[in-house]
Scaffold this motif. Sequence first.
Motif, PDB file in Angstrom:
ATOM      1  N   ARG A  14      28.387  27.015  65.493  1.00  0.00           N
ATOM      2  CA  ARG A  14      27.552  27.104  64.292  1.00  0.00           C
ATOM      3  C   ARG A  14      26.281  26.269  64.375  1.00  0.00           C
ATOM      4  O   ARG A  14      25.209  26.706  63.949  1.00  0.00           O
ATOM      5  CB  ARG A  14      28.346  26.731  63.042  1.00  0.00           C
ATOM      6  N   ALA A  23      23.866  35.828  64.033  1.00  0.00           N
ATOM      7  CA  ALA A  23      25.107  36.010  63.279  1.00  0.00           C
ATOM      8  C   ALA A  23      25.533  37.475  63.289  1.00  0.00           C
ATOM      9  O   ALA A  23      26.725  37.798  63.423  1.00  0.00           O
ATOM     10  CB  ALA A  23      24.929  35.515  61.851  1.00  0.00           C
ATOM     11  N   VAL A  26      27.190  38.362  66.526  1.00  0.00           N
ATOM     12  CA  VAL A  26      28.583  37.917  66.576  1.00  0.00           C
ATOM     13  C   VAL A  26      29.475  38.897  65.817  1.00  0.00           C
ATOM     14  O   VAL A  26      30.562  39.270  66.277  1.00  0.00           O
ATOM     15  CB  VAL A  26      28.725  36.498  65.996  1.00  0.00           C
ATOM     16  N   VAL A  72      30.391  34.441  59.551  1.00  0.00           N
ATOM     17  CA  VAL A  72      29.739  33.708  60.640  1.00  0.00           C
ATOM     18  C   VAL A  72      28.785  32.701  60.001  1.00  0.00           C
ATOM     19  O   VAL A  72      27.926  33.084  59.207  1.00  0.00           O
ATOM     20  CB  VAL A  72      28.946  34.645  61.571  1.00  0.00           C
TER      21      VAL A  72
END
Length: 231
Positions: A14, A23, A26, A72
Amino acid sequence: MSVQHYPLLREGERNQRRTVSHAIDVLAQDANFGGADVAEVRVGTLRLPSREQVGLLSVFFENEKLGKSFVVSLATSSEFTARCQGEEAARQFSIFELDGAKADNDNIVRLSDGTVLRAVEVIPAKLPLKPSGLDWRIVHHTISIVKAENRCYRSLREHAKPTCSDVPEEMLPEEKVIDCSALEGLELPSLKYLAQQIGQRDPSLKRLSRQKIADALRNFGMRIPASQPHQ
């Protein structure tokens, strides 16, 4: 629903994640995000000891096909940069303007007021999570200078007694430590006076700058500079 009800994807990364597109990548890799899917950006608030507020930014995605929701998170920040639709140059925004925004697979972010943004990148906040040894020394000296030891120090033994009633008292440490919750609201002298007094008490700190003292005290919430009016 609260954040803890969602699986956090790659949470160990993070602090290195700066962009909403990262994000989304991901989510695409780990949660089958793609096509016409839309994720929601949410921003929580974290109040630092310095009284500054920073944003805890996360991108949420509810995958109806899988019957699961994923999140995320990005680096903690107070501001972000982005390009408004039709503009070449990036602007700087408050991180809290992202709360409720929608992000799609084309890396377009739509704020709740309808503003369309691209290249959304957070500016990581400087968090005083690990005060240095020098910061602690400054705080200890300052407490001594203003004679606030009784207010600011707590006995580990006394603190532990209620939850360690089955432990013999002599096995609990008598050491006294700073209770950081008691530091706010102390009446402090000028930085010039503090620098003089600290230098007299600790010769190794004779050249300690007033700015360093101010920074340490601010991080602990002991001295908050007055807000400067906007020009």
